[in-house]
Design an enzyme around this catalytic site. Structure first.
Site, PDB file in Angstrom:
ATOM      1  CD  GLU A 156      -5.208  -4.320   3.659  1.00  0.00           C
ATOM      2  OE1 GLU A 156      -6.312  -3.854   4.027  1.00  0.00           O
ATOM      3  OE2 GLU A 156      -4.162  -3.638   3.660  1.00  0.00           O
ATOM      4  CD  GLU A 273      -2.281  -1.689   0.030  1.00  0.00           C
ATOM      5  OE1 GLU A 273      -3.113  -2.300  -0.642  1.00  0.00           O
ATOM      6  OE2 GLU A 273      -2.574  -0.986   1.023  1.00  0.00           O
TER       7      GLU A 273
END
Length: 503
Positions: A156, A273
């Site tokens: 991220e 995820e």
């Protein structure tokens, strides 16, 4: 309510993307007994293929060590972690991060365990570290094995919490240095990114342009998916609103939509995820609502991506410090000490589904095996927070199916709901004990077992009518097993009390 007529011919195989990968807390946690026991249970009852977690290069695994001007790469803990996974049939989905402090350009960290999220002082030294790690893994586990492990660059980077300043140009530079280092070790190793969080679709086009203009290797693309709103904080927890389940499926589909027409079009897509809430302390994760909400995602996500990885398989997890209660809203399918949550059972039900899809709807998935066994996964449809407060869904939901079968069938039904297979409900009724005694823990394990019912249906003109009434937030698995009666001369159930004349 209309009855759904299930076709007799499959529409295709059931995609395996839902079980290709599962998430875990940072890799160091795999050294703990509770973690290893949880992983073994998950593999026994569900059976994932890969596992992905943070911290491969963070200080608590000790890969990069320096002493008196001497640098050493150390794999004492890495080997124990990977060995423990492979022993139970889990392959690593390698995430290269976070930055070892000896190589970091700054002091910014994330999480209670302080993973460093700054760029490397030297990209050459970073690349040397990447090459050393991969060469060690190849030496230990073999090139053919490691070639099957996806290698993801960072986590991220579009968020300032995970990458200093969310500096896109700096991440692209890191990606290029990393991808080239990976290919220096072996050209067949799989490397990809950019591992985006939700809300960062504006990164796709620049990433595609960058790697294409510089001929940087990319074997797959990855992103994350969550459907919760901003955190509403309470002591040791949060509450959040939620978009409908379709929002997760839309996020799954985003990479292919945004990369259409670019040099990266057609690459494998991994959702490395996903969950409802992005917080490890939201009680929604412990509930039957979570399972019913995610049922259509598991049923349909494989049409959109190559894998989608539930975050995470157990509550041995410490991003927001050490949990303060057995049930605390952790991401896990299992609590500490392996109490199964309703979402665990959703996954276990999926693991029992047949190989070929016959039908799929808003509240059901019907599959069949070659031996004639038919499986039905059914759930109460949920629409996110628009449905109202927790528990305000209708008390019942009906699913009516007409299913083709080769003979009469035995019917076995397993269910989880607000009152069945739900240890969280039992825990609330027991006063929400933060640290349950051994006796209470045994009760919670008992309460976590799905309700099981069995019956029989007589086939009429090659089909049976299956009528299901689901409770609030229920997910149910029904198996229809073809029956061929064996012969038992002399048996007569009417005489079980000894009545009747013999002779």
């Amino acid at each position: 309510m209309n009855r759904v007529l299930v076709p007799s011919s499959p529409v295709g195989p059931l995609p395996s993307a839902w079980r290709e990968c599962v998430g875990t807390g940072r890799m160091n946690l795999a050294l703990r007994a509770d973690y290893q026991e949880s992983a073994a249970l998950v593999q026994q009852e569900i059976g994932f293929r890969y596992v992905r977690g943070h911290g491969l290069l963070s200080d608590d695994l000790g890969v990069l060590r320096e002493s008196q001007g001497v640098t050493r790469y150390t794999f004492t803990y890495v080997d124990q972690v990977v060995d423990s996974w492979l022993r139970i049939g889990l392959k690593p989905f390698l995430e290269l991060g976070f930055m070892p402090s000896a190589l970091a350009s700054g002091n910014q960290t994330v999480f209670w365990w302080q993973g460093n999220v700054t760029p490397p002082r030297s990209h050459d030294d970073w690349a040397a570290l990447v090459r050393a790690v991969l060469r060690h893994l190849i030496d230990r586990y073999g090139l053919e094995e490691v070639r099957t492990w996806p290698i993801e660059v960072w986590n991220e980077p579009n968020l300032t919490q995970f990458w200093q300043g969310a500096d896109r140009a700096a991440y692209f530079r890191l990606y290029e240095a990393t991808a080239r280092a990976v290919k220096d070790v072996d050209a067949s190793l799989q490397v990809g990114g950019p591992v985006l969080s939700p809300g960062a679709d504006d990164w796709w086009a620049p990433f595609a342009d960058f790697v294409a203009s510089r001929d940087v290797p990319v074997d797959f693309v990855s992103r994350h998916a969550y459907s919760s709103g901003p955190a509403q904080h309470v002591p040791f927890g949060v509450y959040q609103t939620f978009e409908p389940p379709q929002a997760l499926l839309d996020q799954f589909d985003a990479p292919r939509r945004h990369l259409a027409g670019t040099a990266l079009a057609g690459l494998p897509v991994h959702i490395s995820e996903f969950n409802t809430s992005y917080r490890p302390d939201n009680p929604i994760h412990d509930t039957a609502w979570n399972a019913a909400y995610l049922a259509p995602v598991l049923a349909g996500g494989g049409d959109l991506v190559d894998s989608f990885s539930y975050w995470t398989f157990c509550d041995v997890f410490e991003e927001e410090n050490i949990p303060t209660s057995l049930f605390h809203g952790g991401f896990g399918l299992l609590t500490h000490r392996q109490v199964r949550k309703p979402t665990f059972h959703l996954y276990a039900f999926m693991a029992r589904m047949g190989a070929s899809v016959l039908a799929r709807g808003d509240d059901h998935l019907v599959c069949r095996d070659d031996d004639g066994r038919v499986t039905v996964l059914a759930w109460q449809p949920l629409g996110g927070s628009d449905d109202g407060p927790y528990g305000s869904a209708p008390a019942t939901h009906e699913v009516r199916l007409r299913i083709p079968v080769p003979s009469d069938v035995a019917v076995v039904r397993r269910s989880v709901s607000e009152t069945e297979g739900n240890a969280w409900t039992a825990w609330r009724e027991l006063g929400r004990p933060r640290n349950p005694s051994a006796r209470v823990l045994d009760l919670l394990h008992d309460a976590s077992v799905p309700a099981l019912r069995h019956s029989a249906l007589v086939a009429v003109d090659g089909h049976v009518d299956l009528d299901l009434v689901l409770g609030r937030h229920e997910v149910t698995l029904v198996e229809l097993l073809p029956v061929t009666p064996d012969e038992h001369p002399g048996l007569d159930d009417a005489r079980l009390l000894g009545q009747g004349v013999v002779g």
